[in-house]
Motif scaffolding. Structure first.
Motif, short mmCIF file in Angstrom:
data_model
loop_
_atom_site.label_atom_id
_atom_site.label_comp_id
_atom_site.label_asym_id
_atom_site.label_seq_id
_atom_site.Cartn_x
_atom_site.Cartn_y
_atom_site.Cartn_z
N VAL A 132 27.69 -51.56 -52.08
CA VAL A 132 29.15 -51.63 -52.13
C VAL A 132 29.66 -52.65 -51.11
CG1 VAL A 132 31.26 -50.30 -51.73
CG2 VAL A 132 29.33 -49.24 -52.91
N GLY A 157 33.57 -53.06 -39.79
CA GLY A 157 33.03 -51.88 -39.11
C GLY A 157 34.11 -51.05 -38.44
N TYR A 169 20.71 -58.57 -39.15
CA TYR A 169 21.04 -57.82 -37.94
C TYR A 169 22.14 -58.52 -37.15
CZ TYR A 169 20.39 -55.87 -33.26
OH TYR A 169 20.60 -55.29 -32.04
N TYR A 228 12.64 -26.77 -56.06
CA TYR A 228 13.71 -27.54 -55.41
C TYR A 228 13.84 -27.17 -53.94
CZ TYR A 228 15.22 -29.23 -59.97
OH TYR A 228 15.27 -29.84 -61.18
N PHE A 246 19.27 -42.91 -49.25
CA PHE A 246 19.90 -43.16 -50.54
C PHE A 246 21.37 -43.60 -50.39
CE2 PHE A 246 21.76 -41.90 -54.63
CZ PHE A 246 20.94 -42.65 -55.45
N ILE A 247 22.14 -42.81 -49.64
CA ILE A 247 23.56 -43.16 -49.48
C ILE A 247 23.73 -44.51 -48.76
CG2 ILE A 247 25.71 -42.45 -48.36
CD1 ILE A 247 25.03 -39.57 -49.09
N ILE A 300 23.07 -47.31 -51.29
CA ILE A 300 24.20 -47.49 -52.21
C ILE A 300 25.37 -48.13 -51.46
CG2 ILE A 300 25.85 -46.29 -53.70
CD1 ILE A 300 23.07 -46.23 -54.82
N PHE A 301 25.59 -47.66 -50.23
CA PHE A 301 26.69 -48.15 -49.43
C PHE A 301 26.56 -49.65 -49.18
CE2 PHE A 301 29.11 -47.95 -45.22
CZ PHE A 301 30.34 -47.89 -45.86
#
Lengths: 305, 454
Positions: free
Chosen positions: A47, A55, A264, A24, A39-40, A43-44
């Motif tokens: 959502v 913004g 964009y 690891y 990754f975040i 996912i964001f």
């Protein structure tokens, strides 16, 4: 220490944990970067695609699928889907064929082969901003070299390329083919090394000519590679942004506006992150579908061989 | 199995982070919105507190400001230097971005709600409205009230920057359109210079007269840059319309005229300018056009260019031509506001800075550079006119006066989105992909969609 019954764990278990920890630790730097920057955000954006957000620091509000209804009701968005698909159609097959032909030609032991390989690979590493600007000048409608050559060969009314709504996407596709064929040529060259020479020798004995060898040995043997190239190219085409941004800015009008250009613009001109993320999810769905085709295809091809 | 468990843990952690983010981003928003004015008001009672803090931390106070293309124009640096000189305990940190990327990069950095930047130079009024809508700008009404700040020096410009009844910014620069011309080319052709009272029709004739040569040595009578403003501005010049309308047929005449100029070869072709990415300043500086309608900001550019020896031909300024049904002196322009970030940790210092940047003193400094500010004064006008590199002659000074001023775009919160449409349609018309009628129909339809008028 090493009496095996120290604490709660056997020495075997402890060694295993230590080994895992070492593993690891090695992937940690990459994993941290991947989590924070890929990754975040991914996912964001899932959502965000069901939220309304500009913004700012103000709270987001849940709007369900309204963002998707919003973009599919927007004819500019539907237009970008058409433009993106037409760009993919005009780019994928020519790139694939040219890359294959180049690879076959440059697989021969001719003099200066390294120079040619480098020359064809070079556009791939050139800066896209520079490439876009230079090609724009080459495509200049009134006195650009491309149209001068066309006129020389008797084309009375050559296309006005990037300032013609029907030809702008063709111009972008040509540059894309030119830029990326070198890369896929290298992929094909690598694959060509894997074809056993005995096949060609056997064919020669049977009296096959060069063309037949290409058609009946090289191309079939390269099928898995072709499949890989096809999928990678298609995905790449759906994600196109930079070349369009530099060459046409999505214009003239919005004739070359692609999916990513739309995302964009929605995000950073209109500050509507909801619809922008919904567009990104649509793109994700398209790329996912292509990838799934690749997975199933890969299984098939690897079984065949 | 283990892999799946790991994934589940990662997913859960990620979701947790997200929820935390979501919650985190809402809470400060509310407190920020409520707190900002109180901070302003309470710290207002003790204006020395900021300095005391800085003294305690043992260093200079640092104020960060955002600018664009700071290298290529003296407009920001001159003011920053002057402020630092007056306030030796303040250090100004410049966050510079290229003009094209300015609004994007500023918008993203404000999304992070960090204490930097403190002061924001706003590139156009459209982005000021976007930022105000997103509560990223601090309303300055409390500061104005506290200081009894006299807004009348701006002769109405400050009021024009008010939005939803609140003041968010002070007018820093003021620019409007004038007509630049190359005196040497007019002299060579034996044609009289453009006058300060010229209709657009007279201007078209003059452009035709001044076009000469062929190929690469061709000199065009005039020059329209690729901006949509170079056509739509004249359509709103009389003040009867804006670029946000339910019916765009008032633009028809102006597009027809622009196309006529282009197709006759009196101005450079839009396609050429677009594909070669040609900047208008190089066209004028290389003497490829005899006239050029452009904003007053170009005066400073030309003066700098002459100063550095980049160009040495004689040039002049005239009033922008006017429609035949208005008098001379009708022009179109825009203000450059300077504002305070809602997230600043130094509201008082930031207010002090923007007050200085839009003061009469700053106006004088900027006038020396050929820059017009939000304070229209005879003194500033005289300073610009008497600058060494400003063209000689009374008519050039007269050219800088106007009797009527329309904004190039109205204060509409969706103006940036509408401008995207204006630009796209402009391009399609100028390259003949649309007829003027088709363009106007699309404009009318798409703007109505954005505004929800259907």
């Amino acid at each position: 220490m090493n009496n095996g019954k120290n604490g709660f764990l056997t020495s075997k278990q402890r060694r295993k944990i230590r080994n895992n920890m070492t593993g690891y630790a090695f992937i940690l730097p990459n994993l941290i970067g991947y989590t924070i920057f890929v990754f975040i955000p991914v996912i964001f954006s899932f959502v965000l695609s069901v939220m309304s957000w500009d913004g700012s620091q103000r709270p987001m509000t849940f709007v369900g699928l309204a963002n998707f209804a919003d973009i599919f009701g927007d004819r500019i968005f539907r237009g970008t889907l058409v433009h993106t698909v037409s760009y993919a159609l005009m780019t994928v097959v020519p790139t694939l064929i040219l890359a294959l032909l180049l690879a076959v030609l440059l697989n021969n032991k001719i003099k200066g082969v390294a120079v040619f390989r480098t020359a064809f690979y070079f556009p791939y590493i050139a800066s896209i901003v520079a490439v876009g600007a230079v090609w724009n000048m080459l495509f200049q409608p009134d006195f650009g070299p491309v149209n001068e050559i066309l006129k020389f060969f008797g084309v009375a009314n050559p296309p006005r390329w990037v300032v013609d709504k029907d030809w702008a996407m063709v111009a972008v596709s040509i540059v894309s083919v030119w830029k990326y064929m070198g890369y896929y040529m290298i992929v094909y060259l690598a694959a060509l090394q894997g074809i056993s020479n005995s096949l060609y020798e056997a064919a020669s004995i049977d009296g096959a000519n060069g063309w037949q060898k290409l058609l009946y040995i090289t191309v079939p043997m390269l099928t898995p590679t072709t499949f890989f190239v096809l999928i990678m190219l298609t995905i790449q085409c759906f994600k196109v942004f930079d070349l369009v941004y530099v060459m046409t800015g999505g214009g003239p009008g919005n004739a070359t506006k692609t999916l990513v250009n739309y995302i964009y613009e929605k995000a950073f001109t209109s500050w509507e992150f909801g619809p922008a993320s919904a567009g990104a999810i649509v793109l994700f769905a398209i790329v996912l579908a292509i990838t799934l085709i690749q997975f199933s295809g890969e299984k098939k091809w690897s079984k065949d061989l | 199995m283990r892999k799946r468990q790991l994934m589940a843990v990662v997913m859960a952690a990620a979701c947790g982070t997200l929820v935390a983010c979501g919650g985190g981003s809402t809470a400060p928003a509310e407190s920020q919105g409520g707190a900002a004015p109180t901070t302003a008001a309470s710290s207002g009672q003790d204006s020395g507190s900021g300095q005391a803090q800085a003294g305690a931390s043992g260093g200079k106070q640092v104020l960060s400001v955002t600018t664009w293309d700071n290298e290529s124009s003296p407009q920001f640096q001159a003011i920053i230097d002057a402020y630092e000189e007056k306030n030796p305990n303040v250090e100004i940190k410049i966050i510079d971005t290229s003009a094209d990327e300015y609004n994007n990069s500023l918008g993203i950095s404000l999304s992070a709600a960090q204490p930097d930047p403190d002061v924001i130079w706003v590139k156009d009024m459209g982005s000021m409205l976007q930022m105000a809508d997103k509560e990223q700008l601090m309303p300055i009404d409390d500061f104005i009230a506290k200081d009894n700040f006299d807004m009348s020096i701006y002769k109405g410009a400050a009021e024009q920057l008010m939005y939803n009844g609140k003041a968010y910014a002070l007018p820093y620069r003021n620019d409007w359109y004038v007509l630049y011309y190359n005196k040497d080319l007019f002299d060579a052709a034996g044609v009289e210079y453009p006058s300060n009272d010229m209709t657009w029709e007279e201007y078209y004739d003059l452009a035709a007269k001044m076009t000469s040569g062929e190929g690469s040595s061709k000199v065009y009578g005039s020059h329209n840059h690729t901006w949509q403003a170079l056509v739509t501005n004249w359509a709103v010049q009389d003040g009867k319309h804006t670029v946000v309308e339910k019916d765009y047929s008032f633009m028809k005449h102006w597009y027809e005229e622009a196309l006529a100029l282009q197709d006759a070869g009196y101005i450079q072709d839009y396609s050429t300018l677009k594909t070669a990415n040609i900047h208008y300043s190089s066209v004028f500086k290389n003497q490829q056009c005899a006239m050029m309608p452009m904003g007053t900001w170009f005066i400073a550019t030309m003066m700098q260019s002459q100063q550095e020896g980049e160009t040495d031909f004689n040039w002049g300024v005239a009033r922008i031509p006017h429609p035949s049904d208005t008098e001379t002196g009708y022009t179109v322009g825009a203000l450059t506001p300077v504002a305070i970030s809602a997230f600043t940790d130094q509201p008082d210092l930031a207010w002090d800075f923007i007050k200085f940047a839009s003061s009469e003193e700053a106006a004088e400094i900027l006038a020396e550079q050929g820059v017009f500010t939000g304070i229209p004064s005879e003194a500033a006008l005289q300073t610009i006119a008497s600058a060494e590199l400003f063209p000689e002659g009374e008519s050039n000074v007269e050219a800088l006066e106007y009797v009527h001023y329309s904004f190039d775009r109205p204060l509409d919160p969706q103006i940036e989105e509408i401008r995207t449409v204006l630009n796209e349609v402009h391009e399609m018309i100028m390259i003949h992909s649309y007829s003027v009628d088709e363009g106007i129909a699309e404009l009318t339809e798409r703007v109505a969609e954005i505004k929800g008028w259907n």
